[in-house]
Each structure stands twice: as structure tokens, then as C-alpha cells.
Design a protein around this motif. Structure first.
Motif, PDB file in Angstrom:
ATOM      1  N   SER A  80       0.853  -1.188   0.000  1.00 22.59           N
ATOM      2  CA  SER A  80       0.000   0.000   0.000  1.00 22.59           C
ATOM      3  C   SER A  80       0.892   1.244   0.000  1.00 22.59           C
ATOM      4  CB  SER A  80      -0.890  -0.018   1.245  1.00 22.59           C
ATOM      5  OG  SER A  80      -0.083   0.065   2.409  1.00 22.59           O
ATOM      6  N   VAL A  81       0.276   2.399   0.101  1.00 25.08           N
ATOM      7  CA  VAL A  81       1.026   3.651   0.090  1.00 25.08           C
ATOM      8  C   VAL A  81       1.962   3.727   1.294  1.00 25.08           C
ATOM      9  CG1 VAL A  81       0.808   6.158   0.158  1.00 25.08           C
ATOM     10  CG2 VAL A  81      -0.795   4.815  -1.201  1.00 25.08           C
ATOM     11  N   GLU A  82       1.502   3.294   2.441  1.00 22.59           N
ATOM     12  CA  GLU A  82       2.336   3.307   3.641  1.00 22.59           C
ATOM     13  C   GLU A  82       3.489   2.316   3.524  1.00 22.59           C
ATOM     14  OE1 GLU A  82      -0.388   2.437   6.739  1.00 22.59           O
ATOM     15  OE2 GLU A  82      -1.438   4.351   6.578  1.00 22.59           O
ATOM     16  N   ALA A  83       3.201   1.157   2.961  1.00 26.22           N
ATOM     17  CA  ALA A  83       4.253   0.153   2.782  1.00 26.22           C
ATOM     18  C   ALA A  83       5.301   0.639   1.787  1.00 26.22           C
ATOM     19  CB  ALA A  83       3.649  -1.160   2.324  1.00 26.22           C
ATOM     20  N   LYS A  84       4.832   1.350   0.747  1.00 28.57           N
ATOM     21  CA  LYS A  84       5.783   1.886  -0.238  1.00 28.57           C
ATOM     22  C   LYS A  84       6.702   2.921   0.385  1.00 28.57           C
ATOM     23  CE  LYS A  84       3.087   0.967  -4.353  1.00 28.57           C
ATOM     24  NZ  LYS A  84       2.448   1.461  -5.556  1.00 28.57           N
ATOM     25  N   SER A  85       6.182   3.726   1.297  1.00 28.17           N
ATOM     26  CA  SER A  85       7.031   4.721   1.948  1.00 28.17           C
ATOM     27  C   SER A  85       8.062   4.051   2.858  1.00 28.17           C
ATOM     28  CB  SER A  85       6.182   5.720   2.741  1.00 28.17           C
ATOM     29  OG  SER A  85       5.567   5.088   3.843  1.00 28.17           O
ATOM     30  N   LYS A  86       7.683   2.946   3.502  1.00 25.35           N
ATOM     31  CA  LYS A  86       8.639   2.206   4.327  1.00 25.35           C
ATOM     32  C   LYS A  86       9.726   1.570   3.467  1.00 25.35           C
ATOM     33  CE  LYS A  86       5.627   1.234   8.218  1.00 25.35           C
ATOM     34  NZ  LYS A  86       4.980   0.197   9.041  1.00 25.35           N
ATOM     35  N   VAL A  87       9.331   1.076   2.301  1.00 27.85           N
ATOM     36  CA  VAL A  87      10.313   0.484   1.395  1.00 27.85           C
ATOM     37  C   VAL A  87      11.280   1.561   0.904  1.00 27.85           C
ATOM     38  CG1 VAL A  87      10.605  -0.628  -0.853  1.00 27.85           C
ATOM     39  CG2 VAL A  87       8.849  -1.435   0.711  1.00 27.85           C
ATOM     40  N   LYS A  88      10.763   2.740   0.588  1.00 27.57           N
ATOM     41  CA  LYS A  88      11.633   3.830   0.150  1.00 27.57           C
ATOM     42  C   LYS A  88      12.620   4.223   1.240  1.00 27.57           C
ATOM     43  CE  LYS A  88       8.550   5.926  -3.247  1.00 27.57           C
ATOM     44  NZ  LYS A  88       7.737   7.103  -3.598  1.00 27.57           N
ATOM     45  N   GLU A  89      12.184   4.176   2.486  1.00 26.04           N
ATOM     46  CA  GLU A  89      13.089   4.459   3.597  1.00 26.04           C
ATOM     47  C   GLU A  89      14.150   3.368   3.734  1.00 26.04           C
ATOM     48  OE1 GLU A  89      10.685   4.884   7.065  1.00 26.04           O
ATOM     49  OE2 GLU A  89       9.742   6.734   6.373  1.00 26.04           O
ATOM     50  N   SER A  90      13.795   2.151   3.388  1.00 28.28           N
ATOM     51  CA  SER A  90      14.735   1.035   3.481  1.00 28.28           C
ATOM     52  C   SER A  90      15.741   1.022   2.340  1.00 28.28           C
ATOM     53  CB  SER A  90      13.987  -0.295   3.475  1.00 28.28           C
ATOM     54  OG  SER A  90      13.102  -0.375   4.556  1.00 28.28           O
ATOM     55  N   LEU A  91      15.455   1.741   1.265  1.00 31.51           N
ATOM     56  CA  LEU A  91      16.361   1.731   0.118  1.00 31.51           C
ATOM     57  C   LEU A  91      17.690   2.419   0.411  1.00 31.51           C
ATOM     58  CD1 LEU A  91      14.025   2.300  -2.940  1.00 31.51           C
ATOM     59  CD2 LEU A  91      15.289   0.256  -2.340  1.00 31.51           C
ATOM     60  N   ILE A  92      17.697   3.450   1.245  1.00 32.04           N
ATOM     61  CA  ILE A  92      18.939   4.171   1.534  1.00 32.04           C
ATOM     62  C   ILE A  92      19.942   3.251   2.247  1.00 32.04           C
ATOM     63  CG2 ILE A  92      19.957   6.103   2.803  1.00 32.04           C
ATOM     64  CD1 ILE A  92      17.362   7.650   2.159  1.00 32.04           C
ATOM     65  N   PRO A  93      19.561   2.555   3.326  1.00 34.93           N
ATOM     66  CA  PRO A  93      20.530   1.619   3.926  1.00 34.93           C
ATOM     67  C   PRO A  93      20.905   0.468   2.996  1.00 34.93           C
ATOM     68  CG  PRO A  93      18.710   2.018   5.440  1.00 34.93           C
ATOM     69  CD  PRO A  93      18.363   2.677   4.148  1.00 34.93           C
ATOM     70  N   TYR A  94      19.957   0.044   2.165  1.00 35.69           N
ATOM     71  CA  TYR A  94      20.244  -1.046   1.227  1.00 35.69           C
ATOM     72  C   TYR A  94      21.317  -0.627   0.221  1.00 35.69           C
ATOM     73  CZ  TYR A  94      19.623  -4.217  -2.727  1.00 35.69           C
ATOM     74  OH  TYR A  94      19.840  -5.086  -3.746  1.00 35.69           O
ATOM     75  N   VAL A  95      21.147   0.536  -0.367  1.00 34.00           N
ATOM     76  CA  VAL A  95      22.124   1.028  -1.348  1.00 34.00           C
ATOM     77  C   VAL A  95      23.469   1.284  -0.666  1.00 34.00           C
ATOM     78  CG1 VAL A  95      22.673   2.941  -2.901  1.00 34.00           C
ATOM     79  CG2 VAL A  95      20.389   1.949  -2.913  1.00 34.00           C
ATOM     80  N   ALA A  96      23.445   1.870   0.531  1.00 33.78           N
ATOM     81  CA  ALA A  96      24.695   2.113   1.267  1.00 33.78           C
ATOM     82  C   ALA A  96      25.396   0.788   1.578  1.00 33.78           C
ATOM     83  CB  ALA A  96      24.402   2.881   2.546  1.00 33.78           C
ATOM     84  N   GLY A  97      24.642  -0.220   1.964  1.00 37.49           N
ATOM     85  CA  GLY A  97      25.228  -1.533   2.239  1.00 37.49           C
ATOM     86  C   GLY A  97      25.838  -2.158   1.001  1.00 37.49           C
TER      87      GLY A  97
END
Length: 130
Positions: free
Chosen positions: A91-108
Motif C-alpha cells: 500500500s502507500v504506507e508500505a511503499k514509503s517504508k520500502v523507500k526508507e529502506s532503500l537508503i541503507p540497502y544502497v549504502a550496504g
């Protein structure tokens, strides 16, 4: 439910690591026994029969590098696929959480693959010095 995902990832990583180490130990059993016998003679006599072979160290370093690179790539791909599926189906809320998770993922990913690049660069430079 989340604990089973972590358990599955750890189980798969352990299986891969053990399978690579078992195949490596089978191919280099004679070399390892030579190293142990050379160490025993060094301890008993105070001197060794031969020096450390740079070829053996290079092969071991390459094996460790390849195993860790494969594990890092597999983990990065699995996490990327999971985040992608969550983004597509969420959902929209889940998509925002995924977007927040992308920064640590890319940094990792940058840290993991940057470390492997630095490792390979250092090994290449040190080989050029010999």
C-alpha cells in the motif's frame, strides 16, 4: 514470520559456505598435509624445509574472495528482490517504508562491493611488487 526469513537466509548462507569449503578442502588436502608436516618439522628441528609459497597464498586469497563475493551478491539480490516485491504489492504506507529502506540497502551494497573492489586492488598492487 520474519524469523523464518532470517533463519532461511542463514541456513542457505551456511550451506553455501560449507559446500565451497568442502570442495576447497578436497582439492587441497595434499597441500594442507604438506603445510602441517612442514610446521611439525619446523617445531621439532627449529627450521623448516621450505618457505611459504606465494602461489598457495594467492590461491587461498582468491578462493576466499570468490566465496565472500558470491555470498554478498546473493544476499544483496535477495534483499533487493524482497524490497521490490514489497514496493510493487504494498500500500502507500508500505511503499514509503520500502523507500526508507532503500537508503541503507544502497549504502550496504556500496560498502560490500567497494570493500571487494579495494581487496582486489590491494592484492593486484601487492602482486605487482613481487
Amino acid at each position: 514470520m520474519k524469523i523464518w526469513k532470517y533463519f532461511a537466509v542463514i541456513l542457505i548462507a551456511t550451506f553455501l559456505l560449507l559446500s565451497f569449503s568442502m570442495s576447497y578442502s578436497r582439492t587441497n588436502a595434499a597441500t594442507l598435509s604438506n603445510i602441517v608436516s612442514g610446521a611439525d618439522s619446523f617445531i621439532q628441528n627449529g627450521q623448516g624445509d621450505s618457505k611459504i609459497d606465494n602461489e598457495d597464498i594467492h590461491n587461498l586469497s582468491d578462493s576466499i574472495y570468490n566465496i565472500l563475493l558470491i555470498i554478498g551478491t546473493i544476499v544483496a539480490m535477495i534483499v533487493g528482490v524482497v524490497l521490490g516485491i514489497q514496493f510493487i504489492t504494498g500500500s502507500v504506507e508500505a511503499k514509503s517504508k520500502v523507500k526508507e529502506s532503500l537508503i541503507p540497502y544502497v549504502a550496504g551494497c556500496v560498502v560490500i562491493f567497494g570493500a571487494f573492489g579495494i581487496w582486489k586492488l590491494v592484492i593486484t598492487i601487492l602482486q605487482g611488487l613481487n
